[in-house]
Design a protein around this motif. Structure first.
Motif, mmCIF file in Angstrom:
data_model
loop_
_atom_site.group_PDB
_atom_site.id
_atom_site.type_symbol
_atom_site.label_atom_id
_atom_site.label_comp_id
_atom_site.label_asym_id
_atom_site.label_seq_id
_atom_site.Cartn_x
_atom_site.Cartn_y
_atom_site.Cartn_z
ATOM 1 N N GLU A 143 0.834 -1.172 0.223
ATOM 2 C CA GLU A 143 0.016 -0.137 -0.096
ATOM 3 C C GLU A 143 0.789 1.128 -0.046
ATOM 4 O O GLU A 143 0.350 2.291 -0.409
ATOM 5 N N HIS A 144 1.959 1.141 0.486
ATOM 6 C CA HIS A 144 2.909 2.356 0.724
ATOM 7 C C HIS A 144 4.108 2.354 0.048
ATOM 8 O O HIS A 144 4.467 3.509 -0.440
ATOM 9 N N ARG A 145 4.665 1.052 -0.325
ATOM 10 C CA ARG A 145 5.825 1.046 -1.273
ATOM 11 C C ARG A 145 5.657 1.223 -2.686
ATOM 12 O O ARG A 145 4.552 1.129 -3.254
ATOM 13 N N PRO A 146 6.705 1.763 -3.507
ATOM 14 C CA PRO A 146 6.458 2.306 -4.901
ATOM 15 C C PRO A 146 6.303 1.204 -5.873
ATOM 16 O O PRO A 146 6.524 -0.092 -5.512
ATOM 17 N N VAL A 147 6.203 1.586 -6.892
ATOM 18 C CA VAL A 147 6.023 0.444 -8.207
ATOM 19 C C VAL A 147 7.425 0.784 -9.045
ATOM 20 O O VAL A 147 7.839 1.803 -9.390
ATOM 21 N N LEU A 148 7.828 -0.525 -9.518
ATOM 22 C CA LEU A 148 9.040 -0.312 -10.469
ATOM 23 C C LEU A 148 8.477 -0.058 -11.870
ATOM 24 O O LEU A 148 7.784 -0.664 -12.349
ATOM 25 N N ASP A 149 8.695 1.239 -12.285
ATOM 26 C CA ASP A 149 8.081 1.743 -13.679
ATOM 27 C C ASP A 149 9.195 2.383 -14.514
ATOM 28 O O ASP A 149 10.224 2.821 -13.755
ATOM 29 N N SER A 150 8.776 2.680 -15.423
ATOM 30 C CA SER A 150 9.905 3.232 -16.485
ATOM 31 C C SER A 150 10.114 4.908 -15.990
ATOM 32 O O SER A 150 11.022 5.477 -16.234
ATOM 33 N N ARG A 151 9.024 5.375 -15.463
ATOM 34 C CA ARG A 151 9.112 6.670 -15.034
ATOM 35 C C ARG A 151 10.019 7.027 -13.897
ATOM 36 O O ARG A 151 10.921 7.885 -14.289
ATOM 37 N N SER A 152 10.009 6.281 -12.820
ATOM 38 C CA SER A 152 10.970 6.471 -11.720
ATOM 39 C C SER A 152 12.214 6.018 -12.059
ATOM 40 O O SER A 152 13.424 6.572 -11.694
ATOM 41 N N PHE A 153 12.246 4.789 -12.567
ATOM 42 C CA PHE A 153 13.660 4.173 -12.785
ATOM 43 C C PHE A 153 14.163 4.663 -14.239
ATOM 44 O O PHE A 153 15.644 4.635 -14.329
ATOM 45 N N GLY A 154 13.528 5.040 -15.154
ATOM 46 C CA GLY A 154 14.157 5.341 -16.433
ATOM 47 C C GLY A 154 14.120 7.118 -16.573
ATOM 48 O O GLY A 154 14.971 7.502 -16.658
ATOM 49 N N HIS A 155 12.956 7.529 -16.972
ATOM 50 C CA HIS A 155 12.715 9.055 -17.255
ATOM 51 C C HIS A 155 13.544 9.905 -16.327
ATOM 52 O O HIS A 155 14.033 10.946 -16.586
ATOM 53 N N GLU A 156 13.199 9.631 -14.945
ATOM 54 C CA GLU A 156 13.553 10.473 -13.923
ATOM 55 C C GLU A 156 15.186 10.389 -13.728
ATOM 56 O O GLU A 156 15.970 11.477 -13.374
ATOM 57 N N SER A 157 15.719 9.172 -13.756
ATOM 58 C CA SER A 157 16.936 8.866 -13.730
ATOM 59 C C SER A 157 17.727 9.677 -14.809
ATOM 60 O O SER A 157 18.737 10.366 -14.633
ATOM 61 N N VAL A 158 17.399 9.525 -16.242
ATOM 62 C CA VAL A 158 17.823 10.209 -17.342
ATOM 63 C C VAL A 158 17.917 11.717 -17.122
ATOM 64 O O VAL A 158 18.977 12.515 -17.405
ATOM 65 N N ALA A 159 16.709 12.199 -16.599
ATOM 66 C CA ALA A 159 16.538 13.738 -16.493
ATOM 67 C C ALA A 159 17.693 14.160 -15.336
ATOM 68 O O ALA A 159 18.290 15.178 -15.905
ATOM 69 N N LEU A 160 17.888 13.383 -14.424
ATOM 70 C CA LEU A 160 18.900 13.849 -13.304
ATOM 71 C C LEU A 160 20.330 13.820 -13.852
ATOM 72 O O LEU A 160 21.058 14.871 -13.746
ATOM 73 N N ILE A 161 20.814 12.922 -14.718
ATOM 74 C CA ILE A 161 21.946 12.984 -15.316
ATOM 75 C C ILE A 161 22.060 14.027 -16.332
ATOM 76 O O ILE A 161 23.200 14.765 -16.195
ATOM 77 N N ARG A 162 20.940 14.136 -17.173
ATOM 78 C CA ARG A 162 21.294 15.185 -18.085
ATOM 79 C C ARG A 162 21.539 16.607 -17.559
ATOM 80 O O ARG A 162 22.117 17.443 -17.924
ATOM 81 N N ASP A 163 20.663 16.839 -16.261
ATOM 82 C CA ASP A 163 20.588 18.227 -15.778
ATOM 83 C C ASP A 163 21.632 18.462 -14.981
ATOM 84 O O ASP A 163 22.183 19.662 -14.729
ATOM 85 N N ARG A 164 22.360 17.644 -14.489
ATOM 86 C CA ARG A 164 23.442 17.712 -13.581
ATOM 87 C C ARG A 164 24.666 17.172 -13.495
ATOM 88 O O ARG A 164 25.856 17.326 -12.895
#
Length: 328
Positions: A143-164
């Protein structure tokens, strides 16, 4: 504490022993730091008893509800006599404690060594255990723990690397390969269709499995999350395609003794592997201000690292173009 020091810097041996003794134990002054970077984990000697493993959680990563849900899952699995190292609970049934602004948990020490994934007999046993774990994991969702998905593991990961993090000379190549990789990952996930998400270990690599007396013991459910069952299987596959098929065959032979496996999930192996590669770089980047990370991973964020990372991502893109693994 100095302004620029990391919160974990206050975890000195006296602090650690005070935390353990706050739960009624008497320490024998022996503390040993264990390999852990996301959190901090120590073996603490106990007078007239076996040592305890003490885990201090990284501030701000998980909520109390998320940590307690992980604990309850481990206790549930252990209650079914599965070889899972569950947290110690006090007389009131509590497993999450506080000391000096930190949340911590205590675990019994479990000996063992990393399993040999090249040994098909070992994989048969691991498949049986994971079949049992997943049968219980599928009884109810988190109920509280996250789902493994492409948004959190993929898109957000790439955005962090690109930006910083990505150096200017590698940015164009990185953007090109990750744009295409994310597109193919999303297409692959969609093509697999809706698959069942269950409670999983989430990070089932060899370092989180201790082999002893011809049996595995599963530890460190810190990354437990809702995911397809194959998330706990694919990290045990390595080598060329025939070898991976043989390994998969052994795993699923054992798995099928206790649980059903949806063969459509085999289409997710390479997308999940690609997401892990992307997420790993972002994890290192997000933790780079923790002094333990530059010491442990000095090769990260160097020109050589980014050159090799782009090559690895291109290789992963090629792997996604190959037919999914299929059993004979």
């Amino acid at each position: 504490m100095p302004h620029n020091s990391h919160p974990f810097s206050i975890l000195t041996p006296p602090f650690i022993m005070d935390a353990v003794e706050s739960q009624g134990f008497v320490c024998d002054c022996r503390t040993l730091a264990l390999n852990s970077y996301e959190n901090r984990v120590y073996q603490v000697g106990i007078e007239e008893g076996e040592p305890l493993i003490t885990k201090f959680y990284r501030p701000g990563r998980w909520t109390d509800d998320q940590i307690l849900e992980e604990h309850r899952f481990c206790v549930e699995l252990a209650g079914h006599e599965l070889p899972v190292v569950a947290p110690w609970r006090n007389a009131a049934g509590e497993s999450l404690f506080r000391h000096g602004g930190f949340r911590f948990a205590l675990y019994p020490r479990q000996g063992g060594h990393a399993p040999e994934f090249d040994n098909l007999d070992n994989l048969l046993i691991l498949g049986r255990m994971l079949g049992r774990i997943h049968r219980i994991g599928g009884v109810r969702p988190f109920e509280h723990r996250p789902v493994l998905d492409s948004r959190s593991f993929g898109h957000e990961s790439v955005a962090l690397i690109r930006d910083r993090f990505i150096p200017a000379e590698y940015r164009e190549s990185y953007v090109a390969v990750t744009d295409r990789l994310l597109e193919v990952i999303d297409e692959s996930l969609a093509a697999a269709g809706p698959v069942r998400l269950i409670r999983t270990h989430g990070d089932c690599h060899s370092g989180n499995i201790l082999w002893r007396d011809d049996a595995p013991h599963f530890v460190d459910f810190d990354d437990a999350r809702l995911a397809p069952a194959v998330q706990d299987l694919w990290m045990m596959l390595s080598g060329d395609r025939p070898r991976r098929i043989a390994q998969l065959d052994a795993l699923l032979e054992g798995y099928a003794e206790f649980n059903d496996f949806d063969p459509r999930e085999l289409r997710l192996v390479e997308p999940l592997r690609a997401l892990r590669v992307l997420h790993y770089s972002a994890w290192l980047a997000a933790r780079w201000e923790d002094p333990a990370f530059p010491r442990a991973f000095p090769w990260f964020n160097t020109p050589r690292y980014w050159n090799e990372q782009i090559i690895e991502l291109r290789e992963q893109l090629a792997a996604l173009a190959e037919p999914p693994l299929q059993l004979p």
